[in-house]
Design a protein around this motif. Structure first.
Motif, PDB file in Angstrom:
ATOM      1  N   HIS A 172       5.583 -13.510  -7.742  1.00 53.32           N
ATOM      2  CA  HIS A 172       6.907 -13.976  -8.132  1.00 53.32           C
ATOM      3  C   HIS A 172       7.711 -14.518  -6.956  1.00 53.32           C
ATOM      4  O   HIS A 172       8.540 -15.405  -7.130  1.00 53.32           O
ATOM      5  CB  HIS A 172       7.696 -12.850  -8.797  1.00 53.32           C
ATOM      6  CG  HIS A 172       7.165 -12.482 -10.132  1.00 53.32           C
ATOM      7  ND1 HIS A 172       7.055 -11.184 -10.536  1.00 53.32           N
ATOM      8  CD2 HIS A 172       6.693 -13.224 -11.149  1.00 53.32           C
ATOM      9  CE1 HIS A 172       6.555 -11.152 -11.752  1.00 53.32           C
ATOM     10  NE2 HIS A 172       6.319 -12.373 -12.143  1.00 53.32           N
ATOM     11  N   TYR A 173       7.481 -13.976  -5.767  1.00 52.60           N
ATOM     12  CA  TYR A 173       8.283 -14.367  -4.602  1.00 52.60           C
ATOM     13  C   TYR A 173       7.400 -14.253  -3.377  1.00 52.60           C
ATOM     14  O   TYR A 173       6.995 -13.155  -2.992  1.00 52.60           O
ATOM     15  CB  TYR A 173       9.511 -13.451  -4.496  1.00 52.60           C
ATOM     16  CG  TYR A 173      10.522 -13.900  -3.484  1.00 52.60           C
ATOM     17  CD1 TYR A 173      11.288 -15.026  -3.703  1.00 52.60           C
ATOM     18  CD2 TYR A 173      10.731 -13.189  -2.325  1.00 52.60           C
ATOM     19  CE1 TYR A 173      12.233 -15.435  -2.789  1.00 52.60           C
ATOM     20  CE2 TYR A 173      11.673 -13.581  -1.404  1.00 52.60           C
ATOM     21  CZ  TYR A 173      12.415 -14.708  -1.637  1.00 52.60           C
ATOM     22  OH  TYR A 173      13.350 -15.110  -0.726  1.00 52.60           O
ATOM     23  N   ASP A 174       7.103 -15.382  -2.742  1.00 55.91           N
ATOM     24  CA  ASP A 174       6.135 -15.378  -1.659  1.00 55.91           C
ATOM     25  C   ASP A 174       6.756 -15.376  -0.264  1.00 55.91           C
ATOM     26  O   ASP A 174       6.037 -15.427   0.718  1.00 55.91           O
ATOM     27  CB  ASP A 174       5.196 -16.576  -1.795  1.00 55.91           C
ATOM     28  CG  ASP A 174       5.924 -17.897  -1.746  1.00 55.91           C
ATOM     29  OD1 ASP A 174       7.160 -17.890  -1.828  1.00 55.91           O
ATOM     30  OD2 ASP A 174       5.251 -18.937  -1.635  1.00 55.91           O
ATOM     31  N   GLN A 175       8.060 -15.283  -0.135  1.00 54.29           N
ATOM     32  CA  GLN A 175       8.715 -15.298   1.172  1.00 54.29           C
ATOM     33  C   GLN A 175       9.005 -13.895   1.678  1.00 54.29           C
ATOM     34  O   GLN A 175      10.079 -13.603   2.181  1.00 54.29           O
ATOM     35  CB  GLN A 175       9.991 -16.127   1.101  1.00 54.29           C
ATOM     36  CG  GLN A 175       9.736 -17.574   0.784  1.00 54.29           C
ATOM     37  CD  GLN A 175      11.016 -18.371   0.719  1.00 54.29           C
ATOM     38  OE1 GLN A 175      12.105 -17.835   0.864  1.00 54.29           O
ATOM     39  NE2 GLN A 175      10.893 -19.658   0.490  1.00 54.29           N
TER      40      GLN A 175
ATOM     41  N   ARG B  46      11.786  -6.166 -10.401  1.00 58.50           N
ATOM     42  CA  ARG B  46      13.084  -6.561 -10.960  1.00 58.50           C
ATOM     43  C   ARG B  46      14.066  -6.952  -9.857  1.00 58.50           C
ATOM     44  O   ARG B  46      14.803  -7.934  -9.979  1.00 58.50           O
ATOM     45  CB  ARG B  46      13.665  -5.436 -11.807  1.00 58.50           C
ATOM     46  CG  ARG B  46      13.019  -5.300 -13.161  1.00 58.50           C
ATOM     47  CD  ARG B  46      13.810  -4.387 -14.066  1.00 58.50           C
ATOM     48  NE  ARG B  46      13.992  -3.052 -13.530  1.00 58.50           N
ATOM     49  CZ  ARG B  46      13.179  -2.016 -13.758  1.00 58.50           C
ATOM     50  NH1 ARG B  46      12.102  -2.182 -14.493  1.00 58.50           N
ATOM     51  NH2 ARG B  46      13.433  -0.832 -13.254  1.00 58.50           N
ATOM     52  N   GLN B  47      14.093  -6.190  -8.766  1.00 56.39           N
ATOM     53  CA  GLN B  47      15.024  -6.494  -7.682  1.00 56.39           C
ATOM     54  C   GLN B  47      14.659  -7.787  -6.956  1.00 56.39           C
ATOM     55  O   GLN B  47      15.536  -8.553  -6.563  1.00 56.39           O
ATOM     56  CB  GLN B  47      15.088  -5.336  -6.694  1.00 56.39           C
ATOM     57  CG  GLN B  47      15.856  -4.162  -7.231  1.00 56.39           C
ATOM     58  CD  GLN B  47      16.186  -3.158  -6.159  1.00 56.39           C
ATOM     59  OE1 GLN B  47      16.058  -3.431  -4.970  1.00 56.39           O
ATOM     60  NE2 GLN B  47      16.613  -1.981  -6.568  1.00 56.39           N
TER      61      GLN B  47
ATOM     62  N   LYS C 297      -1.056  -3.564  -6.696  1.00 56.90           N
ATOM     63  CA  LYS C 297       0.228  -3.558  -7.396  1.00 56.90           C
ATOM     64  C   LYS C 297       1.248  -4.476  -6.719  1.00 56.90           C
ATOM     65  O   LYS C 297       2.052  -5.120  -7.388  1.00 56.90           O
ATOM     66  CB  LYS C 297       0.796  -2.129  -7.484  1.00 56.90           C
ATOM     67  CG  LYS C 297       0.051  -1.250  -8.447  1.00 56.90           C
ATOM     68  CD  LYS C 297       0.214  -1.782  -9.843  1.00 56.90           C
ATOM     69  CE  LYS C 297      -0.463  -0.893 -10.846  1.00 56.90           C
ATOM     70  NZ  LYS C 297      -0.213  -1.321 -12.217  1.00 56.90           N
ATOM     71  N   LEU C 298       1.212  -4.552  -5.393  1.00 53.66           N
ATOM     72  CA  LEU C 298       2.167  -5.410  -4.682  1.00 53.66           C
ATOM     73  C   LEU C 298       1.844  -6.885  -4.840  1.00 53.66           C
ATOM     74  O   LEU C 298       2.706  -7.737  -4.624  1.00 53.66           O
ATOM     75  CB  LEU C 298       2.214  -5.037  -3.197  1.00 53.66           C
ATOM     76  CG  LEU C 298       2.952  -3.750  -2.871  1.00 53.66           C
ATOM     77  CD1 LEU C 298       2.884  -3.469  -1.387  1.00 53.66           C
ATOM     78  CD2 LEU C 298       4.384  -3.800  -3.345  1.00 53.66           C
ATOM     79  N   ASP C 299       0.624  -7.210  -5.243  1.00 51.70           N
ATOM     80  CA  ASP C 299       0.279  -8.608  -5.498  1.00 51.70           C
ATOM     81  C   ASP C 299       1.138  -9.197  -6.608  1.00 51.70           C
ATOM     82  O   ASP C 299       1.445 -10.389  -6.594  1.00 51.70           O
ATOM     83  CB  ASP C 299      -1.203  -8.742  -5.866  1.00 51.70           C
ATOM     84  CG  ASP C 299      -2.092  -8.648  -4.653  1.00 51.70           C
ATOM     85  OD1 ASP C 299      -1.579  -8.829  -3.526  1.00 51.70           O
ATOM     86  OD2 ASP C 299      -3.297  -8.394  -4.819  1.00 51.70           O
ATOM     87  N   ARG C 300       1.540  -8.363  -7.566  1.00 52.47           N
ATOM     88  CA  ARG C 300       2.395  -8.836  -8.659  1.00 52.47           C
ATOM     89  C   ARG C 300       3.747  -9.301  -8.125  1.00 52.47           C
ATOM     90  O   ARG C 300       4.283 -10.320  -8.558  1.00 52.47           O
ATOM     91  CB  ARG C 300       2.585  -7.727  -9.681  1.00 52.47           C
ATOM     92  CG  ARG C 300       3.320  -8.194 -10.918  1.00 52.47           C
ATOM     93  CD  ARG C 300       3.388  -7.116 -11.933  1.00 52.47           C
ATOM     94  NE  ARG C 300       4.659  -6.430 -11.778  1.00 52.47           N
ATOM     95  CZ  ARG C 300       4.976  -5.323 -12.405  1.00 52.47           C
ATOM     96  NH1 ARG C 300       4.116  -4.743 -13.206  1.00 52.47           N
ATOM     97  NH2 ARG C 300       6.150  -4.766 -12.241  1.00 52.47           N
ATOM     98  N   VAL C 301       4.280  -8.576  -7.165  1.00 51.51           N
ATOM     99  CA  VAL C 301       5.562  -8.958  -6.574  1.00 51.51           C
ATOM    100  C   VAL C 301       5.401 -10.247  -5.783  1.00 51.51           C
ATOM    101  O   VAL C 301       6.253 -11.138  -5.842  1.00 51.51           O
ATOM    102  CB  VAL C 301       6.094  -7.820  -5.674  1.00 51.51           C
ATOM    103  CG1 VAL C 301       7.351  -8.243  -4.950  1.00 51.51           C
ATOM    104  CG2 VAL C 301       6.360  -6.568  -6.499  1.00 51.51           C
ATOM    105  N   LEU C 302       4.296 -10.390  -5.072  1.00 49.91           N
ATOM    106  CA  LEU C 302       4.077 -11.589  -4.264  1.00 49.91           C
ATOM    107  C   LEU C 302       3.845 -12.829  -5.122  1.00 49.91           C
ATOM    108  O   LEU C 302       4.080 -13.938  -4.671  1.00 49.91           O
ATOM    109  CB  LEU C 302       2.899 -11.368  -3.316  1.00 49.91           C
ATOM    110  CG  LEU C 302       3.125 -10.316  -2.239  1.00 49.91           C
ATOM    111  CD1 LEU C 302       1.877 -10.135  -1.407  1.00 49.91           C
ATOM    112  CD2 LEU C 302       4.303 -10.692  -1.363  1.00 49.91           C
TER     113      LEU C 302
END
Length: 117
Positions: free
Chosen positions: A30-33, A88-89, A23-28
C-alpha cells in the motif's frame, strides 16, 4: 527498507521472523516509502493472564514515525491485529499526503461565483 525484529524475554525463531516479514509485505504494497521498521515481540509475565504476549512496531516513513502496539494471548494473533492497525494508519497517512486541499475563495473563478449569486 531496514527491518529489525527483536524479542524481549522471547527467542525470535526463523518461523516467527518469516511470519512478521510476510505480514509486513501487505503494508509495503500500500505504501512503499518506508525508511525502516523496528518490531519488538515481548512476553509479559506481570500483565493480565489472558494478554501476556505483546507486539510493537515503530515504522519510519517520510515525514512521520508511526507506532502501533497490540497484546493478545497468542503472539501470532497479536501480530495479525498489529498489522491490521498499522495498515489502517499507513493508509490514513498516505491519504493525508495525497489529499487535494480546496482552493481559497479568492482564487475561485468568476464563473463559479456568478452561478452562486
Amino acid at each position: 527498507m531496514n527491518l529489525t525484529i527483536s524479542g524481549h524475554h522471547l527467542d525470535v525463531t526463523p518461523a516467527l521472523r518469516e511470519y512478521v516479514v510476510n505480514k509486513l509485505d501487505r503494508v509495503l504494497r500500500h505504501y512503499d516509502q518506508v525508511i525502516d521498521a523496528a518490531v519488538l515481540l515481548v512476553m509479559d509475565n506481570h500483565r493480565e493472564k489472558d494478554k501476556r504476549q505483546r507486539a510493537e512496531i515503530t515504522l519510519r516513513v517520510k515525514g512521520r514515525d508511526i507506532f502501533v502496539e497490540n497484546a493478545d494471548g497468542d503472539l501470532y494473533a497479536a501480530i495479525d491485529l498489529l498489522v491490521d492497525k498499522l495498515d489502517r494508519q499507513v493508509l490514513r497517512h498516505k491519504d493525508r499526503l495525497q489529499g487535494h486541499p480546496r482552493d481559497a475563495i479568492k482564487y475561485r473563478s468568476e464563473g463559479i461565483e456568478a452561478g452562486i449569486s
